[in-house]
Design a protein around this motif. Structure first.
Motif: not given
Length: 145
Positions: A1-5, A7-13
């Protein structure tokens, strides 16, 4: 999974990330156990029987936090395969005791080799200290699930 791609809201927590890692771990384990014709449920029951030596299906289900019906199906399969045995409890003829057989111990060893391989792949980016810390965090979190 390319976390950089993502949405910020998904990976902010952690919630989305924990879910994604959990699904990946579950899927990889299922794939690794498939050649053995085992599931994670089989692995859990085998591990329980190895640690407890014997128990009733109800005790196994309670100890694993699984539904008794699901444990019954797994135990039936393990008995059919010669990996477990069922005998009547000497003090209570209504109760059956499930025990791991020698074949069950061999199957558990193969299962654990497969699980360790999956864990190694999942944790490959972490050093030993990080793995221990992560494990501790997960144990603390799981205690509240």
């Amino acid at each position: 999974m390319d976390v950089a791609r993502l949405p910020a809201g998904l990976v902010s927590g952690p919630a989305f990330l924990l879910g994604a890692v959990g699904r990946d771990a579950r899927d990889r384990l299922a794939e690794a156990l498939a050649p053995l014709k085992l599931t994670s449920g089989h692995r859990a029951v085998l591990l329980h029987l190895h640690g407890e030596d014997a128990g009733s299906q109800r005790e196994i289900a309670s100890g694993l936090g699984m539904h008794a019906h699901a444990v019954g199906g797994v135990v039936d399969d393990l008995v059919r395969r010669g990996a477990a045995s069922r005998t009547r409890h000497p003090g209570d003829r209504r109760r059956q005791v499930v025990r791991l057989t020698e074949h069950g111990r061999d199957l558990l060893a193969a299962c654990e080799r497969a699980a360790r391989s999956v864990e190694e792949r999942i944790l490959s980016d972490l050093d030993t200290e990080e793995r221990h810390r992560l494990h501790g965090y997960l144990l603390r979190m799981a205690a509240h699930v």
